[in-house]
Design an enzyme around this catalytic site. Structure first.
Site, PDB file in Angstrom:
ATOM      1  N   GLU A 280       0.829  -1.213   0.000  1.00 15.56           N
ATOM      2  CA  GLU A 280       0.000   0.000   0.000  1.00 15.56           C
ATOM      3  C   GLU A 280       0.861   1.260   0.000  1.00 15.56           C
ATOM      4  O   GLU A 280       0.537   2.234  -0.686  1.00 15.56           O
ATOM      5  CB  GLU A 280      -0.926  -0.005   1.219  1.00 15.56           C
ATOM      6  CG  GLU A 280      -1.992  -1.090   1.209  1.00 15.56           C
ATOM      7  CD  GLU A 280      -3.077  -0.843   0.182  1.00 15.56           C
ATOM      8  OE1 GLU A 280      -3.896  -1.753  -0.027  1.00 15.56           O
ATOM      9  OE2 GLU A 280      -3.131   0.250  -0.417  1.00 15.56           O
ATOM     10  N   ARG A 284       0.562   3.826  -3.260  1.00 14.99           N
ATOM     11  CA  ARG A 284      -0.052   5.131  -2.976  1.00 14.99           C
ATOM     12  C   ARG A 284       0.991   6.230  -2.796  1.00 14.99           C
ATOM     13  O   ARG A 284       0.890   7.290  -3.427  1.00 14.99           O
ATOM     14  CB  ARG A 284      -0.934   5.043  -1.723  1.00 14.99           C
ATOM     15  CG  ARG A 284      -2.047   4.024  -1.840  1.00 14.99           C
ATOM     16  CD  ARG A 284      -3.122   4.244  -0.805  1.00 14.99           C
ATOM     17  NE  ARG A 284      -3.899   3.023  -0.561  1.00 14.99           N
ATOM     18  CZ  ARG A 284      -5.097   2.992  -0.005  1.00 14.99           C
ATOM     19  NH1 ARG A 284      -5.682   4.121   0.361  1.00 14.99           N
ATOM     20  NH2 ARG A 284      -5.733   1.851   0.196  1.00 14.99           N
ATOM     21  N   ASP A 413      -4.754  -9.954  -8.347  1.00 12.03           N
ATOM     22  CA  ASP A 413      -5.089  -9.036  -9.426  1.00 12.03           C
ATOM     23  C   ASP A 413      -3.938  -8.257 -10.070  1.00 12.03           C
ATOM     24  O   ASP A 413      -3.605  -8.453 -11.237  1.00 12.03           O
ATOM     25  CB  ASP A 413      -6.183  -8.068  -8.961  1.00 12.03           C
ATOM     26  CG  ASP A 413      -5.880  -7.416  -7.602  1.00 12.03           C
ATOM     27  OD1 ASP A 413      -4.784  -7.628  -7.069  1.00 12.03           O
ATOM     28  OD2 ASP A 413      -6.752  -6.694  -7.088  1.00 12.03           O
ATOM     29  N   GLU A 547     -12.565  -0.051  -9.897  1.00 10.52           N
ATOM     30  CA  GLU A 547     -12.196  -1.029 -10.937  1.00 10.52           C
ATOM     31  C   GLU A 547     -13.164  -1.064 -12.115  1.00 10.52           C
ATOM     32  O   GLU A 547     -12.750  -1.278 -13.267  1.00 10.52           O
ATOM     33  CB  GLU A 547     -12.059  -2.422 -10.318  1.00 10.52           C
ATOM     34  CG  GLU A 547     -10.865  -2.587  -9.401  1.00 10.52           C
ATOM     35  CD  GLU A 547     -11.069  -1.970  -8.032  1.00 10.52           C
ATOM     36  OE1 GLU A 547     -10.072  -1.689  -7.346  1.00 10.52           O
ATOM     37  OE2 GLU A 547     -12.251  -1.770  -7.651  1.00 10.52           O
TER      38      GLU A 547
END
Length: 653
Positions: A280, A284, A413, A547
């Site tokens: 993360e 980010r 993913d 998404e």
């Protein structure tokens, strides 16, 4: 533990003999079984704990689907079989007789149930035996040995940190190239221009309320009108500020961008004693800072990105170089999520570092970043993939897969996304990434992509050879991925992958359309007569995820089919009608209820991704043209690099 600490358990009541002598004499109060010393109680507790660990630890290596267990014990039920009318995709592989256990059937084809049962049992036995071996090795160590290992690991981390930083002697001079398509003209169509302006107003509403109620904190609680901080970032602050930088820039919110830049310069601090999610923080913070630098040329963003990248390097200090999921930013000690199979790292986490780390090497002149992520590829390429698929769990110590759970949604993913985008970002020079991507997609299409009874294409989850007919909101990004990679597909497959992307987009639109609020649930299912609907309460929430509109954006750019703009506007209206509140935008606990139940969190990715993708759908294609820019998995912008490692040349705006 010293031998004398263990032997008194077996000494004579009088305290004499070998155990008593080594234990230190007759200073104990009593010597009967009911009067154990504190040390003896500790040993008994340790032995008991080790026994429990040995008995139950292997459970984490077993596939976590009750359906799989029922398939093993009672043979596969008809409900678990792939649809009868499904034809294997063009990537279907022939039977592989060289396997240790011969494959008697492919997914979707008839076969021998006894052989499938035997394969499942053999796989479970193998995982169970491996778990027992690892548990026994741990149990053989004395506490002193474990403590020594911890100290040695700390020393190694400290040495590695010094070595990594020794390579870095300051940032080299970089000639900033004006970005291509960072600012575009307004759309000529008045209705499209009006819609784009509305999305910009949504961004202002989200940003202004964050500034008013949560400035400097990670995220906003729009109902409570206060700050919200996730443990994912430890005590690093300002996630919304860094995540929103590039969105503010391309929307030409200049004053807001400048105040965000000033906060980064004065307040963004990575010298924190806290544990963070490497994944993360990378997507980010590192991604957001890199993107802000490439758009604006402001040196503070490059400096902060490289500084943070250096602090993340200790996460790679594992026997295989596969990074830990969690890292203490002060001590440099890493670990994995306690719930992950057998202490494994997560495919979507360690597989989603490549784009950012390549750019960190490019901007810092330090090759260590690129070396770390290149090694991940090496480890993966040396592993056997079950039926060509990549399981979600990989042990960073042993270098072996954990449980055989494969997903194109959560846990898997963005690994596949980064394979494709690494190929594109390299100026189509990274042939290894291209090969890995298309081989993975072939296996996914053969074993995981199915059609419902009414013709909806979906991507199921693969668990030890059986399918769970569930598709997550996170999986909906794949429609855009398939379409983005279509031009470079094997001969004759371009139109096929464009069509596959369109079918995934349609399915995800249906998951939105079948709810009351017209926003999709976290996951939806295709079984028991249900299609594209969430059937479990813990899957009915919506947290402002991007998404679906991400796939709409790629499909619009690549086909210009007007339905994608229509579907995107439906999402805008739903967000305004059901998620907008006085204090910003909130997620929903249940998208099937007529009365809103808010989760009271304005996620930072709502500003970074959801609003950015919507804005791009209603912009001309010359704003961030896809041939020059790659979006990381948080929608942060990274320029395509030419073969010499430089960005593609920009034009003065």
């Amino acid at each position: 533990m010293p031998v004398g600490g263990l032997l008194p358990l077996f000494s004579s009541p009088g305290g004499g003999g070998l155990g008593g002598g080594l234990g230190g004499g007759g200073g104990r109060k009593g010597s009967g079984p009911a009067a154990f010393r504190l040390t003896e109680k500790f040993v008994l507790l340790l032995v008991f704990s080790a026994f429990i660990t040995l008995c139950f630890g292997a459970i984490f290596f077993l596939p976590d689907s009750s359906k799989l267990l029922s398939g093993v014990l009672f043979h596969s039920s008809p409900a678990l079989q792939p649809p009868a009318d499904h034809k294997p995709g063009p990537g279907a592989r022939a039977e592989d007789a060289a396997d240790g256990r011969a494959r008697h059937r492919e997914e979707g084809a008839p076969g021998d149930p006894a052989a499938a049962l035997e394969d499942n049992l053999a796989s479970i036995r193998e995982n169970h035996e491996r778990a027992l071996r690892e548990a026994k090795e741990t149990l053989q160590k004395l506490p002193e040995e474990i403590q020594r290992d911890i100290l040695l690991e700390k020393e190694k981390v400290a040495r590695d940190q010094l070595r990594d930083r020794a390579v870095f002697r300051g940032l080299p001079r970089v000639d900033f190239l004006p970005p291509i398509g960072a600012i575009s003209r307004e759309p000529a169509d008045p209705s499209i221009r009006e819609k784009r302006e509305k999305i910009k107003e949504m961004m202002k509403h989200a940003w202004n309320n964050y500034k008013r109620y949560a400035w400097g904190l990670n995220e906003l609680k729009p109902i409570s009108k206060e700050g919200h901080s996730s443990s994912l970032f430890g005590s690093i602050k300002g996630a919304t500020i860094v995540d929103a930088l590039d969105t503010l820039f391309i929307m030409q919110m200049k004053d807001e961008f400048e105040e965000a830049k000033e906060w980064v310069k004065q307040n963004l601090d990575f010298n924190v004693k806290a544990e963070v999610s490497v994944f993360e923080v990378n997507i980010r913070f590192v991604g957001g800072l890199l993107s802000a630098y490439y758009l604006s040329g402001e040196e503070i963003f490059r400096k902060k990105a490289v500084e943070l990248g250096l602090k993340l390097l200790p996460a790679f200090h594992t026997p295989t170089g596969i990074p830990w999921a969690l890292l203490n930013m002060k001590s440099g000690i890493g670990r994995n999520w306690p719930w992950a199979s057998g202490g494994s790292s997560i495919l979507a986490e360690f597989g989603t570092l490549h784009l950012e780390f390549i750019h960190l090497s490019h901007l810092s002149g330090n090759p260590v970043f690129a070396e770390k992520v290149t090694n991940i590829r090496t480890v993966l390429n040396n592993l056997e993939k079950p039926q060509g698929l990549y399981p979600n769990y990989l042990n960073p110590s042993s270098g072996q897969w954990g449980q055989y759970h494969v997903s194109v949604g959560g846990l898997g993913d963005s690994f596949y996304e980064y394979l494709l985008k690494s190929w594109l970002m390299s100026g189509k020079k990274d042939l290894e990434a291209k090969k890995m991507y298309f081989e993975a997609v072939q296996a996914i299409e053969t074993h995981m992509i199915r059609k419902s009874n009414t013709g909806l294409t979906y991507i199921a989850e693969w668990k030890g050879g059986l399918l769970e007919h569930k598709m997550g909101h996170l999986t909906c990004f794949a429609g855009g991925m398939f379409a983005l990679g279509a031009d470079d597909a094997p001969p004759g497959m371009t139109q096929h992958y464009l069509q596959l992307g369109a079918e995934i987009a349609r399915t995800c639109h249906e998951s939105y359309n079948r709810t009351f609020v017209k926003l999709g649930p976290e996951a939806f299912r295709f079984d028991g007569g249900v299609e594209a609907i969430a059937t479990r309460q813990n899957e009915k929430y919506y947290i402002l995820r991007p998404e679906v509109v991400e796939t709409y954006m790629y499909m619009w750019r690549l086909t210009h089919d007007p339905k994608y703009r229509r579907w995107a506007w439906e999402a805008v209206e739903a967000l305004e009608n059901h998620c907008r509140v006085n204090g910003g935008y909130s997620g929903l606990r249940d998208v099937y209820l007529s009365r809103e139940s808010y989760d009271d969190v304005q996620q930072s990715f709502f500003l970074a991704e959801t609003l950015k993708y919507l804005y791009l759908i209603f912009s001309d294609d010359d704003l961030l043209p896809l041939e020059h820019w790659i979006f990381n998995t948080e929608a942060h912008l990274l320029p395509v690099l030419c073969s010499d490692g430089k960005e593609s040349e920009g034009n003065e705006q």
